[in-house]
Enzyme design. Structure first.
Site, PDB file in Angstrom:
ATOM      1  CB  CYS A  15      -1.051  -0.196   1.141  1.00 39.01           C
ATOM      2  SG  CYS A  15      -2.347   1.192   1.086  1.00 39.01           S
ATOM      3  CG  HIS A  65      -3.754  -3.168   3.413  1.00 40.48           C
ATOM      4  ND1 HIS A  65      -2.820  -2.853   4.200  1.00 40.48           N
ATOM      5  CD2 HIS A  65      -4.361  -2.179   2.653  1.00 40.48           C
ATOM      6  CE1 HIS A  65      -2.676  -1.296   4.082  1.00 40.48           C
ATOM      7  NE2 HIS A  65      -3.740  -1.228   3.173  1.00 40.48           N
ATOM      8  CD  GLU A  84      -1.462  -5.732   5.817  1.00 38.38           C
ATOM      9  OE1 GLU A  84      -1.944  -4.601   6.121  1.00 38.38           O
ATOM     10  OE2 GLU A  84      -1.098  -5.882   4.668  1.00 38.38           O
TER      11      GLU A  84
END
Length: 236
Positions: free
Chosen positions: A118, A214, A216
């Site tokens: 990002c 993202h 994660e």
């Protein structure tokens, strides 16, 4: 450094926040959402946090790593890419900008595998002379809520080698790549044409990839596993 039996050591840049509370304390704090180290660990590596430091220490820090992740976070200061600030751009994080730009430069110079997530992808683009769209509607949900949208890989790119099919990814951002930095190529797009991944071609032996979403915050470990594999091999 990884020697073939050790788990690669992956550094992840962090936030630096004021007014953070835990227990009876309200102090300046170095923070990183737990999804980042957990994703590194799920991909088979060890994670270490890299809080903002003096830029001149970046090369020494990167020299101790097998791979580097530049994490998400606040908007990049527009002055970094020669633009006037849009009123919708967030406040600057100058200490973090300076540190992470130095980390990116050190990783590129040393051939250390690099993944930008990002803001990290946006900062990679800026580090290589690119610019950003300062406000992009429709790519963020309510504050604190990840949305999802489809991302389509560009055939023949490193990203497509990791994720060959169109996928739905967790996303939260309002800025994006405008002009690509020197040497970067787009390797994935959203349906509206927004650049969703960038990379440096592998001819130079460097493993460099940025993704706008993202990972994660999701279940797909393939992008991070690509970084960890490159880190374990000592580069590209």
């Amino acid at each position: 450094m990884a020697n073939g039996t050790d788990r690669p050591l992956i550094g992840v840049s962090t936030y630096l926040e004021t007014g953070t509370r835990w227990g009876v304390w309200e102090l300046e704090a170095v923070l990183l959402p737990a999804g980042y180290p957990r994703l590194v660990q799920r991909a088979g590596a060890l994670a270490v946090m890299l809080p903002p430091d003096a830029p001149e220490h970046a090369a020494s820090a990167v020299a101790r790593l097998d791979g580097l992740v530049i994490a998400g976070g606040p908007d990049v200061e527009p002055a970094r890419y020669g633009a006037e600030r849009d009123p919708r751009t967030g406040p600057p994080a100058r200490e973090r900008d300076a540190w992470e730009l130095a980390l990116i430069g050190a990783a590129l110079g040393a051939g250390v595998p690099l993944l930008g997530i990002c803001r990290g992808m946006q900062l990679l683009n800026v580090a290589l002379g690119g610019s950003l769209v300062q406000h992009l509607p429709g790519h963020a949900e309510a504050p604190g809520v990840f949305g999802r949208h489809a991302v389509k890989p560009v055939p023949g790119t490193r990203y497509a080698g990791l994720v060959p099919e169109e996928t739905s990814v967790p996303t939260f951002h309002h800025q994006a790549v405008e002009r690509l930095g020197t040497g970067l190529v787009a390797s994935a797009y959203a349906e509206d044409g927004t650049v969703e991944a960038v990379e440096l071609p592998s001819a130079g032996g460097r493993w460099v990839l940025g993704v706008q979403w993202h990972p994660e915050a999701g279940d797909d470990v393939r992008v991070m596993r690509g970084l960890v594999t490159a880190a374990g091999c000592g580069g590209g």
